[in-house]
Design a protein around this motif. Structure first.
Motif, PDB file in Angstrom:
ATOM      1  N   TYR A  92       0.827  -1.199   0.000  1.00  0.00           N
ATOM      2  CA  TYR A  92       0.000   0.000   0.000  1.00  0.00           C
ATOM      3  C   TYR A  92       0.861   1.248   0.000  1.00  0.00           C
ATOM      4  CZ  TYR A  92      -3.413  -3.410   1.788  1.00  0.00           C
ATOM      5  OH  TYR A  92      -4.217  -4.502   1.969  1.00  0.00           O
ATOM      6  N   LEU A  93       0.360   2.286  -0.654  1.00  0.00           N
ATOM      7  CA  LEU A  93       0.998   3.600  -0.595  1.00  0.00           C
ATOM      8  C   LEU A  93       0.227   4.469   0.404  1.00  0.00           C
ATOM      9  CD1 LEU A  93       1.707   4.316  -4.375  1.00  0.00           C
ATOM     10  CD2 LEU A  93       3.125   3.103  -2.705  1.00  0.00           C
ATOM     11  N   TRP A  94       0.951   5.320   1.096  1.00  0.00           N
ATOM     12  CA  TRP A  94       0.354   6.186   2.123  1.00  0.00           C
ATOM     13  C   TRP A  94       0.710   7.640   1.862  1.00  0.00           C
ATOM     14  CZ3 TRP A  94      -2.106   4.604   6.863  1.00  0.00           C
ATOM     15  CH2 TRP A  94      -2.184   3.219   7.057  1.00  0.00           C
ATOM     16  N   LEU A  95      -0.275   8.500   1.987  1.00  0.00           N
ATOM     17  CA  LEU A  95      -0.046   9.943   1.988  1.00  0.00           C
ATOM     18  C   LEU A  95      -0.546  10.496   3.317  1.00  0.00           C
ATOM     19  CD1 LEU A  95      -0.933  11.514  -1.486  1.00  0.00           C
ATOM     20  CD2 LEU A  95       1.227  11.630  -0.256  1.00  0.00           C
ATOM     21  N   VAL A  96       0.338  11.199   4.010  1.00  0.00           N
ATOM     22  CA  VAL A  96       0.008  11.755   5.322  1.00  0.00           C
ATOM     23  C   VAL A  96      -0.147  13.260   5.189  1.00  0.00           C
ATOM     24  CG1 VAL A  96       0.774  12.038   7.713  1.00  0.00           C
ATOM     25  CG2 VAL A  96       1.295   9.907   6.471  1.00  0.00           C
ATOM     26  N   PHE A  97      -1.312  13.763   5.570  1.00  0.00           N
ATOM     27  CA  PHE A  97      -1.603  15.199   5.562  1.00  0.00           C
ATOM     28  C   PHE A  97      -1.868  15.652   6.996  1.00  0.00           C
ATOM     29  CE2 PHE A  97      -3.015  13.773   1.364  1.00  0.00           C
ATOM     30  CZ  PHE A  97      -2.524  14.753   0.514  1.00  0.00           C
ATOM     31  N   PRO A  98      -0.892  16.195   7.703  1.00  0.00           N
ATOM     32  CA  PRO A  98      -1.187  16.746   9.029  1.00  0.00           C
ATOM     33  C   PRO A  98      -2.196  17.888   8.913  1.00  0.00           C
ATOM     34  CG  PRO A  98       1.174  16.453   8.731  1.00  0.00           C
ATOM     35  CD  PRO A  98       0.537  16.254   7.385  1.00  0.00           C
ATOM     36  N   PRO A  99      -2.854  18.257  10.014  1.00  0.00           N
ATOM     37  CA  PRO A  99      -3.872  19.323   9.956  1.00  0.00           C
ATOM     38  C   PRO A  99      -3.315  20.624   9.389  1.00  0.00           C
ATOM     39  CG  PRO A  99      -3.962  18.178  12.064  1.00  0.00           C
ATOM     40  CD  PRO A  99      -2.735  17.679  11.360  1.00  0.00           C
ATOM     41  N   SER A 100      -4.132  21.275   8.577  1.00  0.00           N
ATOM     42  CA  SER A 100      -3.773  22.584   8.030  1.00  0.00           C
ATOM     43  C   SER A 100      -5.047  23.313   7.642  1.00  0.00           C
ATOM     44  CB  SER A 100      -2.856  22.443   6.806  1.00  0.00           C
ATOM     45  OG  SER A 100      -3.547  21.830   5.728  1.00  0.00           O
ATOM     46  N   ALA A 101      -4.922  24.606   7.420  1.00  0.00           N
ATOM     47  CA  ALA A 101      -6.088  25.425   7.077  1.00  0.00           C
ATOM     48  C   ALA A 101      -6.725  24.982   5.769  1.00  0.00           C
ATOM     49  CB  ALA A 101      -5.681  26.898   7.003  1.00  0.00           C
ATOM     50  N   ASP A 102      -5.928  24.447   4.858  1.00  0.00           N
ATOM     51  CA  ASP A 102      -6.463  24.023   3.555  1.00  0.00           C
ATOM     52  C   ASP A 102      -6.313  22.518   3.336  1.00  0.00           C
ATOM     53  OD1 ASP A 102      -3.717  24.040   3.369  1.00  0.00           O
ATOM     54  OD2 ASP A 102      -3.626  25.127   1.464  1.00  0.00           O
ATOM     55  N   ARG A 103      -6.310  21.746   4.426  1.00  0.00           N
ATOM     56  CA  ARG A 103      -6.132  20.299   4.305  1.00  0.00           C
ATOM     57  C   ARG A 103      -7.208  19.669   3.429  1.00  0.00           C
ATOM     58  NH1 ARG A 103      -7.504  15.275   6.283  1.00  0.00           N
ATOM     59  NH2 ARG A 103      -5.727  13.844   6.548  1.00  0.00           N
ATOM     60  N   ASP A 104      -8.463  20.062   3.595  1.00  0.00           N
ATOM     61  CA  ASP A 104      -9.543  19.473   2.800  1.00  0.00           C
ATOM     62  C   ASP A 104      -9.322  19.701   1.308  1.00  0.00           C
ATOM     63  OD1 ASP A 104     -10.752  18.601   5.100  1.00  0.00           O
ATOM     64  OD2 ASP A 104     -12.295  20.156   5.144  1.00  0.00           O
ATOM     65  N   ASP A 105      -8.787  20.868   0.958  1.00  0.00           N
ATOM     66  CA  ASP A 105      -8.501  21.150  -0.450  1.00  0.00           C
ATOM     67  C   ASP A 105      -7.394  20.244  -0.981  1.00  0.00           C
ATOM     68  OD1 ASP A 105     -10.412  23.142  -0.413  1.00  0.00           O
ATOM     69  OD2 ASP A 105      -8.968  24.728   0.056  1.00  0.00           O
ATOM     70  N   TRP A 106      -6.341  20.047  -0.165  1.00  0.00           N
ATOM     71  CA  TRP A 106      -5.251  19.150  -0.570  1.00  0.00           C
ATOM     72  C   TRP A 106      -5.761  17.725  -0.746  1.00  0.00           C
ATOM     73  CZ3 TRP A 106      -0.435  19.629  -2.345  1.00  0.00           C
ATOM     74  CH2 TRP A 106       0.221  20.868  -2.188  1.00  0.00           C
ATOM     75  N   VAL A 107      -6.591  17.265   0.185  1.00  0.00           N
ATOM     76  CA  VAL A 107      -7.104  15.902   0.105  1.00  0.00           C
ATOM     77  C   VAL A 107      -7.972  15.731  -1.131  1.00  0.00           C
ATOM     78  CG1 VAL A 107      -8.669  14.252   1.208  1.00  0.00           C
ATOM     79  CG2 VAL A 107      -6.948  15.438   2.577  1.00  0.00           C
ATOM     80  N   ALA A 108      -8.851  16.694  -1.403  1.00  0.00           N
ATOM     81  CA  ALA A 108      -9.733  16.601  -2.567  1.00  0.00           C
ATOM     82  C   ALA A 108      -8.934  16.585  -3.864  1.00  0.00           C
ATOM     83  CB  ALA A 108     -10.720  17.760  -2.562  1.00  0.00           C
ATOM     84  N   ALA A 109      -7.939  17.481  -3.960  1.00  0.00           N
ATOM     85  CA  ALA A 109      -7.127  17.533  -5.175  1.00  0.00           C
ATOM     86  C   ALA A 109      -6.311  16.259  -5.354  1.00  0.00           C
ATOM     87  CB  ALA A 109      -6.202  18.751  -5.124  1.00  0.00           C
ATOM     88  N   THR A 110      -5.768  15.752  -4.264  1.00  0.00           N
ATOM     89  CA  THR A 110      -4.982  14.521  -4.335  1.00  0.00           C
ATOM     90  C   THR A 110      -5.851  13.337  -4.740  1.00  0.00           C
ATOM     91  OG1 THR A 110      -3.409  15.293  -2.672  1.00  0.00           O
ATOM     92  CG2 THR A 110      -3.590  12.910  -2.974  1.00  0.00           C
ATOM     93  N   LYS A 111      -7.035  13.240  -4.146  1.00  0.00           N
ATOM     94  CA  LYS A 111      -7.940  12.130  -4.473  1.00  0.00           C
ATOM     95  C   LYS A 111      -8.286  12.130  -5.963  1.00  0.00           C
ATOM     96  CE  LYS A 111     -12.177   9.943  -2.738  1.00  0.00           C
ATOM     97  NZ  LYS A 111     -12.880   9.729  -4.006  1.00  0.00           N
ATOM     98  N   SER A 112      -8.580  13.314  -6.502  1.00  0.00           N
ATOM     99  CA  SER A 112      -8.923  13.408  -7.915  1.00  0.00           C
ATOM    100  C   SER A 112      -7.755  12.984  -8.799  1.00  0.00           C
ATOM    101  CB  SER A 112      -9.343  14.843  -8.242  1.00  0.00           C
ATOM    102  OG  SER A 112      -9.573  15.011  -9.622  1.00  0.00           O
ATOM    103  N   GLN A 113      -6.564  13.476  -8.493  1.00  0.00           N
ATOM    104  CA  GLN A 113      -5.408  13.148  -9.318  1.00  0.00           C
ATOM    105  C   GLN A 113      -5.017  11.679  -9.181  1.00  0.00           C
ATOM    106  OE1 GLN A 113      -2.198  16.326  -9.319  1.00  0.00           O
ATOM    107  NE2 GLN A 113      -3.563  17.231  -7.785  1.00  0.00           N
ATOM    108  N   ALA A 114      -5.119  11.156  -7.959  1.00  0.00           N
ATOM    109  CA  ALA A 114      -4.742   9.756  -7.745  1.00  0.00           C
ATOM    110  C   ALA A 114      -5.717   8.813  -8.445  1.00  0.00           C
ATOM    111  CB  ALA A 114      -4.687   9.463  -6.250  1.00  0.00           C
ATOM    112  N   GLU A 115      -6.997   9.099  -8.373  1.00  0.00           N
ATOM    113  CA  GLU A 115      -7.977   8.247  -9.049  1.00  0.00           C
ATOM    114  C   GLU A 115      -7.798   8.304 -10.562  1.00  0.00           C
ATOM    115  OE1 GLU A 115     -11.656   9.649  -7.461  1.00  0.00           O
ATOM    116  OE2 GLU A 115     -11.587   8.291  -5.718  1.00  0.00           O
ATOM    117  N   HIS A 116      -7.431   9.477 -11.070  1.00  0.00           N
ATOM    118  CA  HIS A 116      -7.156   9.607 -12.504  1.00  0.00           C
ATOM    119  C   HIS A 116      -5.959   8.742 -12.910  1.00  0.00           C
ATOM    120  CE1 HIS A 116      -7.240  11.525 -16.448  1.00  0.00           C
ATOM    121  NE2 HIS A 116      -5.929  11.712 -16.358  1.00  0.00           N
TER     122      HIS A 116
END
Length: 289
Positions: A9-33
């Motif tokens: 498995y590959l893991w991406l760790v995003f510690p809390p940040s003001a724009d964490r939800d944006d990073w997660v959404a963008a990463t999910k879209s690019q990774a699924e693509h």
């Protein structure tokens, strides 16, 4: 040798940040693509019929406990600071202090467990970056950061460099009149004996850490007695002093953390004051060897 599922498995760790939800959404879209199945850490990846699984987490402790090899883990750090806007704007300090403790601890773990696999937002300013095998990511165009979040981002660099400047924006002040200007804070001393400055509750790694603090005193405030504390909230190294004259002074104080825990610098007024001002210029934090 046959690898276990957890080693693939590959893991991406995003510690809390003001724009964490944006990073997660963008990463999910690019990774699924790119053909990955993206899952939160709480899910059971064994139930997914895919050989390209990307697990998203807040905490680097999770892939470490799962036995993930370092090459399969990346930690992504935002440059927008750790505080959500509603927490940053809250006049009650307790939620902000708790958020700083939590975010700094999770950032510390990222550097402690996977120091060679930490990516910062500035790494994504140009072309896509391969953060994990087969996964390239583009960065975000996030909105402006607050002064406190900017200062906290700078303060968290202590984990990467074993030193950092902690600006006045990340501390709290107990005074009726507090004026912020050009990265420094001047406040009215008038009142009873009390804690004047406190914070920031950033989790320090184990070790001996020195705080070099710059303070300015007016003529009336220079005659009073003060105590500076630096340590882990419950136990401190303390230093009592009376400036004796007006001007800017530099105070050096060290404390040794036997385990990671939240930090606090405090300046206390030890006697009542009828007038005077104190200026706080921030603190330089360095690991003592």
């Amino acid at each position: 040798m046959i690898m276990s599922h957890s080693e693939q498995y590959l893991w991406l760790v995003f510690p809390p940040s003001a724009d964490r939800d944006d990073w997660v959404a963008a990463t999910k879209s690019q990774a699924e693509h790119a053909g990955f199945t993206v899952m939160p850490a709480a899910s059971n990846a064994k139930d997914v019929p895919s050989d390209k699984i990307l697990i998203l987490s807040r905490d680097a402790e999770e892939p470490r406990k799962a036995g993930a090899p370092s090459r399969n883990v990346a930690v992504l750090l935002s440059d927008r600071g750790p505080l959500l806007p509603e927490v940053d704007a809250n006049s009650e300090p307790a939620p902000r202090h708790a958020a700083v403790r939590n975010a700094s601890e999770l950032t510390r773990r990222g550097y402690a467990f996977f120091s060679e696999r930490v990516f910062k937002a500035e790494d994504f300013k140009g072309d896509a970056v391969e953060v994990l095998p087969g996964l390239q990511l583009l960065g975000l165009n996030s909105g402006p950061e607050s002064e406190r979040n900017r200062a906290l981002s700078e303060a968290f660099s202590v984990y990467a460099n074993n030193q950092a400047f902690w600006g006045s924006e990340i501390f709290d002040f107990n005074a009726k009149d507090v004026r912020h200007s050009n990265g420094q804070v001047t406040f009215d001393l008038t009142g009873r004996p009390r804690i004047l400055i406190f914070g920031p509750y950033i989790v320090m790694p184990a070790g001996r850490w020195k705080a070099v603090v710059r303070l300015g005193f007016s003529v009336p405030s220079a005659k009073h007695r003060y105590r500076a504390d630096w340590g882990s909230q419950e136990v401190y190294t303390s230093y009592e002093f009376r400036p004796g004259r007006d001007g800017v002074f530099q105070l050096e104080i060290e404390y040794e953390w036997d385990k990671p825990s939240a930090s606090e610098f405090r300046l206390l007024l030890l006697e009542g004051a009828f007038d005077g001002e104190v200026t706080f210029f921030g603190a330089e934090i360095t690991e003592s060897r």
